[in-house]
Scaffold this motif. Sequence first.
Motif, PDB file in Angstrom:
ATOM      1  N   ASN A 236     -16.013  -7.207   2.135  1.00 41.57           N
ATOM      2  CA  ASN A 236     -15.852  -7.471   3.561  1.00 41.57           C
ATOM      3  C   ASN A 236     -15.010  -6.353   4.168  1.00 41.57           C
ATOM      4  O   ASN A 236     -14.561  -5.438   3.456  1.00 41.57           O
ATOM      5  CB  ASN A 236     -15.202  -8.839   3.793  1.00 41.57           C
ATOM      6  N   ARG A 237     -14.797  -6.417   5.460  1.00 41.41           N
ATOM      7  CA  ARG A 237     -14.079  -5.331   6.141  1.00 41.41           C
ATOM      8  C   ARG A 237     -12.611  -5.271   5.749  1.00 41.41           C
ATOM      9  O   ARG A 237     -12.023  -4.195   5.675  1.00 41.41           O
ATOM     10  CB  ARG A 237     -14.228  -5.477   7.657  1.00 41.41           C
ATOM     11  N   LEU A 238     -12.010  -6.403   5.487  1.00 37.15           N
ATOM     12  CA  LEU A 238     -10.612  -6.414   5.069  1.00 37.15           C
ATOM     13  C   LEU A 238     -10.448  -5.663   3.753  1.00 37.15           C
ATOM     14  O   LEU A 238      -9.535  -4.838   3.599  1.00 37.15           O
ATOM     15  CB  LEU A 238     -10.106  -7.858   4.928  1.00 37.15           C
ATOM     16  N   GLN A 239     -11.343  -5.940   2.808  1.00 36.84           N
ATOM     17  CA  GLN A 239     -11.281  -5.240   1.529  1.00 36.84           C
ATOM     18  C   GLN A 239     -11.613  -3.761   1.698  1.00 36.84           C
ATOM     19  O   GLN A 239     -11.026  -2.897   1.032  1.00 36.84           O
ATOM     20  CB  GLN A 239     -12.237  -5.885   0.529  1.00 36.84           C
ATOM     21  N   ALA A 240     -12.530  -3.443   2.607  1.00 39.68           N
ATOM     22  CA  ALA A 240     -12.874  -2.043   2.868  1.00 39.68           C
ATOM     23  C   ALA A 240     -11.666  -1.280   3.397  1.00 39.68           C
ATOM     24  O   ALA A 240     -11.399  -0.145   2.986  1.00 39.68           O
ATOM     25  CB  ALA A 240     -14.033  -1.958   3.853  1.00 39.68           C
ATOM     26  N   VAL A 241     -10.929  -1.894   4.303  1.00 37.47           N
ATOM     27  CA  VAL A 241      -9.726  -1.260   4.840  1.00 37.47           C
ATOM     28  C   VAL A 241      -8.695  -1.054   3.731  1.00 37.47           C
ATOM     29  O   VAL A 241      -8.086   0.019   3.624  1.00 37.47           O
ATOM     30  CB  VAL A 241      -9.126  -2.122   5.982  1.00 37.47           C
ATOM     31  N   ALA A 242      -8.507  -2.075   2.895  1.00 36.95           N
ATOM     32  CA  ALA A 242      -7.531  -1.979   1.811  1.00 36.95           C
ATOM     33  C   ALA A 242      -7.904  -0.867   0.844  1.00 36.95           C
ATOM     34  O   ALA A 242      -7.039  -0.083   0.416  1.00 36.95           O
ATOM     35  CB  ALA A 242      -7.418  -3.314   1.083  1.00 36.95           C
ATOM     36  N   ARG A 243      -9.163  -0.764   0.486  1.00 39.51           N
ATOM     37  CA  ARG A 243      -9.582   0.269  -0.464  1.00 39.51           C
ATOM     38  C   ARG A 243      -9.545   1.656   0.169  1.00 39.51           C
ATOM     39  O   ARG A 243      -9.184   2.638  -0.491  1.00 39.51           O
ATOM     40  CB  ARG A 243     -10.973  -0.051  -1.011  1.00 39.51           C
ATOM     41  N   ALA A 244      -9.906   1.756   1.430  1.00 33.40           N
ATOM     42  CA  ALA A 244      -9.815   3.050   2.106  1.00 33.40           C
ATOM     43  C   ALA A 244      -8.373   3.520   2.170  1.00 33.40           C
ATOM     44  O   ALA A 244      -8.086   4.714   2.010  1.00 33.40           O
ATOM     45  CB  ALA A 244     -10.404   2.951   3.512  1.00 33.40           C
ATOM     46  N   ALA A 245      -7.436   2.604   2.380  1.00 32.73           N
ATOM     47  CA  ALA A 245      -6.020   2.958   2.384  1.00 32.73           C
ATOM     48  C   ALA A 245      -5.571   3.381   0.987  1.00 32.73           C
ATOM     49  O   ALA A 245      -4.792   4.330   0.829  1.00 32.73           O
ATOM     50  CB  ALA A 245      -5.184   1.781   2.875  1.00 32.73           C
ATOM     51  N   HIS A 246      -6.064   2.679  -0.044  1.00 29.98           N
ATOM     52  CA  HIS A 246      -5.721   3.038  -1.425  1.00 29.98           C
ATOM     53  C   HIS A 246      -6.121   4.484  -1.723  1.00 29.98           C
ATOM     54  O   HIS A 246      -5.363   5.233  -2.345  1.00 29.98           O
ATOM     55  CB  HIS A 246      -6.423   2.097  -2.404  1.00 29.98           C
ATOM     56  N   TYR A 247      -7.300   4.869  -1.275  1.00 30.80           N
ATOM     57  CA  TYR A 247      -7.792   6.229  -1.520  1.00 30.80           C
ATOM     58  C   TYR A 247      -7.294   7.223  -0.476  1.00 30.80           C
ATOM     59  O   TYR A 247      -7.707   8.366  -0.460  1.00 30.80           O
ATOM     60  CB  TYR A 247      -9.320   6.233  -1.569  1.00 30.80           C
ATOM     61  N   ARG A 248      -6.402   6.760   0.403  1.00 25.89           N
ATOM     62  CA  ARG A 248      -5.790   7.598   1.435  1.00 25.89           C
ATOM     63  C   ARG A 248      -6.842   8.239   2.335  1.00 25.89           C
ATOM     64  O   ARG A 248      -6.694   9.364   2.798  1.00 25.89           O
ATOM     65  CB  ARG A 248      -4.868   8.634   0.810  1.00 25.89           C
ATOM     66  N   LEU A 249      -7.905   7.500   2.584  1.00 24.47           N
ATOM     67  CA  LEU A 249      -8.936   7.942   3.508  1.00 24.47           C
ATOM     68  C   LEU A 249      -8.583   7.551   4.936  1.00 24.47           C
ATOM     69  O   LEU A 249      -9.103   8.118   5.890  1.00 24.47           O
ATOM     70  CB  LEU A 249     -10.290   7.348   3.124  1.00 24.47           C
ATOM     71  N   ILE A 250      -7.718   6.553   5.066  1.00 16.96           N
ATOM     72  CA  ILE A 250      -7.159   6.167   6.367  1.00 16.96           C
ATOM     73  C   ILE A 250      -5.671   5.929   6.183  1.00 16.96           C
ATOM     74  O   ILE A 250      -5.192   5.752   5.056  1.00 16.96           O
ATOM     75  CB  ILE A 250      -7.823   4.885   6.930  1.00 16.96           C
ATOM     76  N   GLN A 251      -4.943   5.936   7.277  1.00 12.79           N
ATOM     77  CA  GLN A 251      -3.513   5.697   7.226  1.00 12.79           C
ATOM     78  C   GLN A 251      -3.198   4.346   7.863  1.00 12.79           C
ATOM     79  O   GLN A 251      -3.688   4.032   8.956  1.00 12.79           O
ATOM     80  CB  GLN A 251      -2.755   6.804   7.995  1.00 12.79           C
ATOM     81  N   LEU A 252      -2.420   3.541   7.173  1.00  9.06           N
ATOM     82  CA  LEU A 252      -1.972   2.273   7.726  1.00  9.06           C
ATOM     83  C   LEU A 252      -0.592   2.454   8.316  1.00  9.06           C
ATOM     84  O   LEU A 252       0.247   3.182   7.768  1.00  9.06           O
ATOM     85  CB  LEU A 252      -1.915   1.191   6.640  1.00  9.06           C
ATOM     86  N   ASP A 253      -0.325   1.792   9.432  1.00 14.68           N
ATOM     87  CA  ASP A 253       1.004   1.859  10.043  1.00 14.68           C
ATOM     88  C   ASP A 253       2.006   1.230   9.101  1.00 14.68           C
ATOM     89  O   ASP A 253       1.744   0.200   8.465  1.00 14.68           O
ATOM     90  CB  ASP A 253       1.041   1.120  11.385  1.00 14.68           C
ATOM     91  N   ALA A 254       3.199   1.856   9.014  1.00 16.19           N
ATOM     92  CA  ALA A 254       4.246   1.324   8.144  1.00 16.19           C
ATOM     93  C   ALA A 254       4.767   0.003   8.714  1.00 16.19           C
ATOM     94  O   ALA A 254       4.779  -0.206   9.898  1.00 16.19           O
ATOM     95  CB  ALA A 254       5.383   2.321   8.043  1.00 16.19           C
TER      96      ALA A 254
END
Length: 254
Positions: A236-254
Amino acid sequence: MTMLLDLTTRLFDGMAVGPALDVALEVVGRAGFNAVIYDYTPVPRAHDGALITPNVLEARRVPDDMLSLWQSGFYQLDPVQDASLRTVAPFVWSGIGKQSRVMQEVICDRHRPVLGYMHDMRFSFGVTVPIHHPHGDLATFTAIRVDAEPGFETDAALVAPQIGIVGQLFHQAVSAGFDIETRRTRYVRLSPRERECLGLCAEGLTAKEIARRLDRSVPTVTLHLNAAGRKLGARNRLQAVARAAHYRLIQLDA
């Protein structure tokens, strides 16, 4: 400290890995080592815990087949890399005998092919320097002694701190020249638009809101989000966001 006297004058920021390895091999050769390996990966492990083959992997005076074996699967079976993720200090390992504490903590049956290769290639001892970045990047610099004489294990342990300095200086020099592609994981590749849509999704925007922000249609945004999710193996999109952040493909706000 004789091996470090001219190192800072011979290594410079942005130096290519190959020429830098030639310098490093000459320097560690003064302490009895006769091969060197360097690798760099922006994301060391996949989301399932598997080691990711590094973006940079080069060596000097190793067997002809070693790098191709490591790039085709042996890297994931290497206990030295598993140990490097557990410590920040240089450590000694052996291809023929007793292992250091950090190696003993990680070695299991999965590592047998690599340990067998090290034994067959007569890798008597090595000193590996783990280099951890604040963002999670990992590099390792390794000096290897092939066919060591009795007692070299003690010598290796004594010079490990100096090898540690060599490894840090080496990495500082070559990493200064890494481009954005070298610093980005190759394990998962997302298009710029897929990364942008996932990044906005991570901010809490819906597909409709993303479409408005990017001046695109909702079906187009949905297409990008779904494509990114498939590449990431996400349910799902939540997991996609989490995995993209893991691979540093996107940045999450601290």
